[in-house]
Enzyme design. Structure first.
Site, PDB file in Angstrom:
ATOM      1  N   CYS A 114     -37.072  -2.485 -14.210  1.00 42.83           N
ATOM      2  CA  CYS A 114     -38.069  -3.534 -13.963  1.00 42.83           C
ATOM      3  C   CYS A 114     -39.471  -2.977 -14.201  1.00 42.83           C
ATOM      4  CB  CYS A 114     -37.899  -4.047 -12.531  1.00 42.83           C
ATOM      5  SG  CYS A 114     -38.874  -5.506 -12.148  1.00 42.83           S
ATOM      6  N   CYS A 115     -39.746  -1.803 -13.653  1.00 41.08           N
ATOM      7  CA  CYS A 115     -41.064  -1.190 -13.856  1.00 41.08           C
ATOM      8  C   CYS A 115     -41.288  -0.845 -15.327  1.00 41.08           C
ATOM      9  CB  CYS A 115     -41.193   0.079 -13.019  1.00 41.08           C
ATOM     10  SG  CYS A 115     -41.605  -0.184 -11.293  1.00 41.08           S
ATOM     11  N   CYS A 201     -41.935  -4.918  -3.674  1.00 40.90           N
ATOM     12  CA  CYS A 201     -41.714  -3.467  -3.631  1.00 40.90           C
ATOM     13  C   CYS A 201     -42.780  -2.728  -2.832  1.00 40.90           C
ATOM     14  CB  CYS A 201     -41.667  -2.917  -5.053  1.00 40.90           C
ATOM     15  SG  CYS A 201     -40.452  -3.717  -6.100  1.00 40.90           S
ATOM     16  N   CYS A 225     -44.051   4.165 -10.818  1.00 36.29           N
ATOM     17  CA  CYS A 225     -43.575   3.074 -11.671  1.00 36.29           C
ATOM     18  C   CYS A 225     -43.230   3.583 -13.062  1.00 36.29           C
ATOM     19  CB  CYS A 225     -44.607   1.963 -11.754  1.00 36.29           C
ATOM     20  SG  CYS A 225     -46.115   2.431 -12.625  1.00 36.29           S
TER      21      CYS A 225
HETATM   22  S1  SF4 Z   1     -43.037  -2.609  -8.655  1.00 30.21           S
HETATM   23 FE1  SF4 Z   1     -41.114  -3.756  -8.267  1.00 30.21          FE
HETATM   24  S2  SF4 Z   1     -41.445  -5.864  -9.035  1.00 30.21           S
HETATM   25 FE2  SF4 Z   1     -43.098  -4.529  -9.853  1.00 30.21          FE
HETATM   26  S3  SF4 Z   1     -42.386  -3.946 -11.856  1.00 30.21           S
HETATM   27 FE3  SF4 Z   1     -41.737  -2.309 -10.451  1.00 30.21          FE
HETATM   28  S4  SF4 Z   1     -39.668  -2.861  -9.692  1.00 30.21           S
HETATM   29 FE4  SF4 Z   1     -40.576  -4.673 -10.720  1.00 30.21          FE
END
Ligand code: SF4
Length: 242
Positions: A114-115, A201, A225
């Site tokens: 996701c990051c 998060c 991230c």
């Molecule tokens: S911080 Fe959480 S919601 Fe944001 S990009 Fe990363 S995993 Fe995805």
């Protein structure tokens, strides 16, 4: 400016320099880098306190310095509103995001992916589209366990320099600088957050580690991230699609 060579020197600087000396050092680092890279020196702005301090420092060196913000669909509303006000004040901040569809709850099932999709890929795009030769960040070596091995200037990607001009500041000194210069800050800090990220998060914690509220309950807890740890020069074929 003599650049530091290792963690031991950094620790000595963190503890040994006073606030005024650290500010002067940060300004000198940005000034020196700007002389070398000119308009290809670009500041990243996460809209957190450290980024806002660095942004203010950069503007003191040269008001024409450009910047970029990487945002995601999951940023808290307060951060989205703050971003609008910051960009209205400094339109030379360009906003990048990845708005492509992604699997539901990817932040739960695979936060690294996701990051990568929502943060690392738009950062790569910013580096490429803004023709960045040196990016400026708000990294600090006292923020948490994952931030102790950075240098004030480093080349983690071949051909892309990275300047961390407040690397040796501590949390109190960041707030001191922001207060003294009346720099606008994200209102989430008033609620008790110490490190800001996406809403699903990020939590308020009382743990000593400043980043302890990030990715709580996952293997990424207190981690990164990826924009500071993954390659940012565009990697052809990597990360395309889901
Ligand atoms: S911080 Fe959480 S919601 Fe944001 S990009 Fe990363 S995993 Fe995805």
């Amino acid at each position: 400016m003599t650049l530091v060579a290792g963690q031991e020197d950094l620790k000595a600087l963190v503890d040994g320099l006073n606030f005024r000396q650290k500010v002067e050092r940060s300004l000198a680092l940005i000034r020196d880098a700007h002389e070398v890279f000119g308009d290809h020196l670009v500041a990243a702005n996460s809209l957190g306190k450290d980024s806002m301090a660095v942004w203010h420092l950069a503007k003191r060196v040269n008001p024409a310095i450009r910047g970029f913000i990487v945002t995601t669909r999951f940023k808290p509303q307060e951060t989205k509103d703050f971003m609008r006000s910051v960009v209205a004040q400094w339109p030379e901040l360009q906003v990048f995001s990845n708005d492509d569809p992604i699997p539901d709850n990817l932040f739960l099932t695979d936060p690294d992916r996701c990051c990568d999709l929502l943060k690392v890929q738009p950062t790569r795009r910013a580096v490429e589209e803004m023709n960045v030769a040196c990016w400026v960040t708000g990294l600090r070596c006292t923020e948490g366990r994952t931030r102790t091995d950075f240098q004030e200037i480093e080349e983690r990607d071949e051909g892309l320099m990275k300047l961390n001009p407040i690397l040796i500041w501590n949390e109190r000194e960041v707030w001191q600088y922001l207060a003294l210069h009346h720099v606008p800050v994200n209102p989430l800090y008033a609620q008790g957050y110490r490190s800001l990220g996406c809403a699903p998060c990020t939590r308020i914690t009382t743990a000593p580690d400043e980043r302890a509220g990030r990715w709580v309950g996952t293997s990424k807890c207190g981690g990164e991230c990826g924009i500071h740890t993954r390659p940012l020069k565009t990697v052809r074929g990597e990360g395309d699609g889901i």
